[in-house]
Design an enzyme around this catalytic site. Structure first.
Site, PDB file in Angstrom:
ATOM      1  N   CYS A  43      10.210  -3.133   6.585  1.00  0.00           N
ATOM      2  CA  CYS A  43      10.643  -4.416   6.030  1.00  0.00           C
ATOM      3  C   CYS A  43      10.927  -4.228   4.540  1.00  0.00           C
ATOM      4  O   CYS A  43      10.461  -3.264   3.925  1.00  0.00           O
ATOM      5  CB  CYS A  43       9.500  -5.409   6.222  1.00  0.00           C
ATOM      6  N   THR A  45       9.551  -5.770   2.284  1.00  0.00           N
ATOM      7  CA  THR A  45       8.229  -5.774   1.642  1.00  0.00           C
ATOM      8  C   THR A  45       7.700  -4.352   1.471  1.00  0.00           C
ATOM      9  O   THR A  45       7.102  -4.012   0.450  1.00  0.00           O
ATOM     10  CB  THR A  45       7.235  -6.586   2.508  1.00  0.00           C
ATOM     11  N   HIS A  48       9.271  -2.851  -1.484  1.00  0.00           N
ATOM     12  CA  HIS A  48       8.645  -3.356  -2.722  1.00  0.00           C
ATOM     13  C   HIS A  48       7.327  -2.619  -2.978  1.00  0.00           C
ATOM     14  O   HIS A  48       6.981  -2.315  -4.117  1.00  0.00           O
ATOM     15  CB  HIS A  48       8.352  -4.859  -2.627  1.00  0.00           C
ATOM     16  N   CYS A  98      -6.294 -19.013   6.096  1.00  0.00           N
ATOM     17  CA  CYS A  98      -7.747 -19.215   5.946  1.00  0.00           C
ATOM     18  C   CYS A  98      -8.287 -20.330   6.838  1.00  0.00           C
ATOM     19  O   CYS A  98      -9.468 -20.358   7.154  1.00  0.00           O
ATOM     20  CB  CYS A  98      -8.097 -19.490   4.481  1.00  0.00           C
ATOM     21  N   CYS A 101      -8.158 -24.276   3.622  1.00  0.00           N
ATOM     22  CA  CYS A 101      -7.544 -24.937   2.464  1.00  0.00           C
ATOM     23  C   CYS A 101      -6.789 -26.195   2.915  1.00  0.00           C
ATOM     24  O   CYS A 101      -6.527 -26.390   4.102  1.00  0.00           O
ATOM     25  CB  CYS A 101      -6.615 -23.972   1.724  1.00  0.00           C
ATOM     26  N   CYS A 112      -0.516 -21.315   3.326  1.00  0.00           N
ATOM     27  CA  CYS A 112      -1.942 -21.206   2.971  1.00  0.00           C
ATOM     28  C   CYS A 112      -2.122 -20.572   1.584  1.00  0.00           C
ATOM     29  O   CYS A 112      -1.516 -19.545   1.285  1.00  0.00           O
ATOM     30  CB  CYS A 112      -2.653 -20.355   4.025  1.00  0.00           C
ATOM     31  N   ILE A 180      17.651  -9.564   8.208  1.00  0.00           N
ATOM     32  CA  ILE A 180      17.346 -10.969   8.530  1.00  0.00           C
ATOM     33  C   ILE A 180      18.626 -11.806   8.559  1.00  0.00           C
ATOM     34  O   ILE A 180      18.812 -12.642   9.446  1.00  0.00           O
ATOM     35  CB  ILE A 180      16.289 -11.546   7.556  1.00  0.00           C
ATOM     36  N   GLU A 200      29.140 -10.813   2.559  1.00  0.00           N
ATOM     37  CA  GLU A 200      28.471  -9.517   2.390  1.00  0.00           C
ATOM     38  C   GLU A 200      29.439  -8.509   1.772  1.00  0.00           C
ATOM     39  O   GLU A 200      30.501  -8.253   2.323  1.00  0.00           O
ATOM     40  CB  GLU A 200      27.983  -9.024   3.766  1.00  0.00           C
ATOM     41  N   ARG A 205      27.395  -3.113   6.401  1.00  0.00           N
ATOM     42  CA  ARG A 205      26.685  -4.301   6.881  1.00  0.00           C
ATOM     43  C   ARG A 205      27.659  -5.343   7.426  1.00  0.00           C
ATOM     44  O   ARG A 205      27.349  -6.047   8.396  1.00  0.00           O
ATOM     45  CB  ARG A 205      25.874  -4.924   5.744  1.00  0.00           C
ATOM     46  N   ILE A 291      12.042 -22.011   2.552  1.00  0.00           N
ATOM     47  CA  ILE A 291      11.195 -21.651   3.701  1.00  0.00           C
ATOM     48  C   ILE A 291      10.294 -20.495   3.291  1.00  0.00           C
ATOM     49  O   ILE A 291      10.622 -19.717   2.398  1.00  0.00           O
ATOM     50  CB  ILE A 291      11.997 -21.231   4.952  1.00  0.00           C
TER      51      ILE A 291
HETATM   52 ZN   LIG Z   1       8.532  -8.193   7.285  1.00  0.00          ZN
HETATM   53 ZN   LIG Z   2      -5.457 -21.861   4.044  1.00  0.00          ZN
END
Ligand SMILES: [Zn+2]
Ligand SMILES: [Zn+2]
Length: 345
Positions: A43, A45, A48, A98, A101, A112, A180, A200, A205, A291
């Protein structure tokens, strides 16, 4: 069963520092399940984390096994989890909420304030085995392909964005055709969009976007994208923009070409502030909708329905490599000549 497993670990702070390690196979704690990972996906992420960007610096304390997109079978359960779960094919909601919260209690677990993320705060799935909370282990349809099941987490972001507003019969623009955005093109078509126009600049792509269901792909470089987009949309612009580029200029252009009264759903994350002409945007009745992650577990239910009824997003997979070749995978991603890369432990 072996006592140890191979895994990809962010071994210390700083750019790079990813290593293939041999670690003991974890045992599931209370409320957890142990999953044998079949297929896992890289991903943004993870990039990163590899590059040690601010996102990772703020959240991680290495050494941590990375990765959060996968499918696999539950092979063991911890105390408090029904033994009936053993054998289930699952993927995971990567956000561990969690449940205490105010946002969790308000049914907004995806927001959260104490969220912990698999493969970021806790050990992840670039491994032969991973332990996750039982509630995060979402049961997959074995009739759906392994590639699709390994990508439910990112597909959930596309589905979340595409279900924020009605797409049936609408002209939908999708900005940014990373995995995505590509998945969102397929989802938008499946949800009945009249026309899907992707934006794009990368030709590799763009070609994939056509395969994923786009009716038209516009290259924003070298054209006036605002004029071009309006021309393709009855002179009025698209009804909906699903934004996944995180590109400041791209987002600003979208606020100009979106039809009056239209909606821009923002899934891409720019790395700086985006100056916005409020009057031009909001006096035209434009909605900007943010989102985050996937709604637990409404988005998953919708996604399951779309896949069970034949939707296939595996066209966004460009490579499947052995997990040991993770270095090559990250190089391919940096080259721009790859889409989604899956790793097989
Ligand atoms: Zn991901
Ligand atoms: Zn929470």
């Amino acid at each position: 069963m072996n006592k140890t497993m191979k895994c990809i670990v962010k071994v210390s702070a700083g750019p790079g520092n990813l290593e293939l390690w041999e670690k003991p196979i974890p045992s599931p704690g209370p409320g957890e399940v142990l999953v044998k990972v079949h297929l896992t996906a890289i991903c943004g992420t993870d990039i990163h984390i590899k590059d040690w960007e601010e996102f990772a610096q703020k959240r991680m304390s290495p050494p941590t096994t990375i990765g959060h997109e996968f499918c696999g079978n539950i092979i063991e359960v911890g105390p408090g989890v029904s033994k009936e779960r053993i054998g289930q094919l699952v993927s995971a909601e990567s956000h561990i909420a969690c449940h205490k919260c105010s946002l969790c209690l308000d049914g907004k677990e995806n927001l959260c304030v104490n969220t912990k993320a698999i493969g970021v705060h806790v050990d992840g799935c670039f491994a032969e085995y991973v332990t996750i909370p039982s509630e995060n282990a979402y049961v997959c349809n074995p009739a759906v392909s392994e590639e699709n099941n390994a990508m439910l987490e990112p597909l959930g972001v596309a589905v979340h964005a595409a279900t924020k507003v009605e797409l049936g019969g609408k002209i939908v623009a999708i900005t940014g055709c990373g995995p995505i955005g590509l998945m969102a093109a397929t989802v938008a078509k499946k949800l009945g969009a009249a026309k899907v126009i992707c934006v794009e600049p990368n030709s590799y792509r763009a070609e994939a976007a056509y395969k994923m269901g786009a009716d038209l792909v516009l290259n924003p470089i070298g054209c006036d994208i605002v004029e071009e987009m309006k021309r393709e949309c009855e002179g009025l612009g698209p009804d909906v923009v699903l934004e996944f580029s995180g590109n400041v200029g791209g987002i600003q252009a979208a606020t100009k070409y979106i039809r009056a009264g239209g909606s821009i759903v923002v899934g891409g994350l720019p790395n700086r502030e985006v100056p916005l002409n409020f009057t031009e945007t909001f006096y035209r009745g434009v909605n900007l909708i943010g989102i985050s992650g996937r709604e637990m577990y409404h988005t998953w239910k919708v996604m399951k329905g779309l896949l069970d009824s034949g939707m296939d997003v595996s066209g966004c997979v460009s490579h499947i490599l052995p997990m040991e070749e993770f270095d090559k995978a990250f190089e391919l991603l940096a080259s721009g000549q790859a889409l989604k890369i899956l790793l097989r432990p």
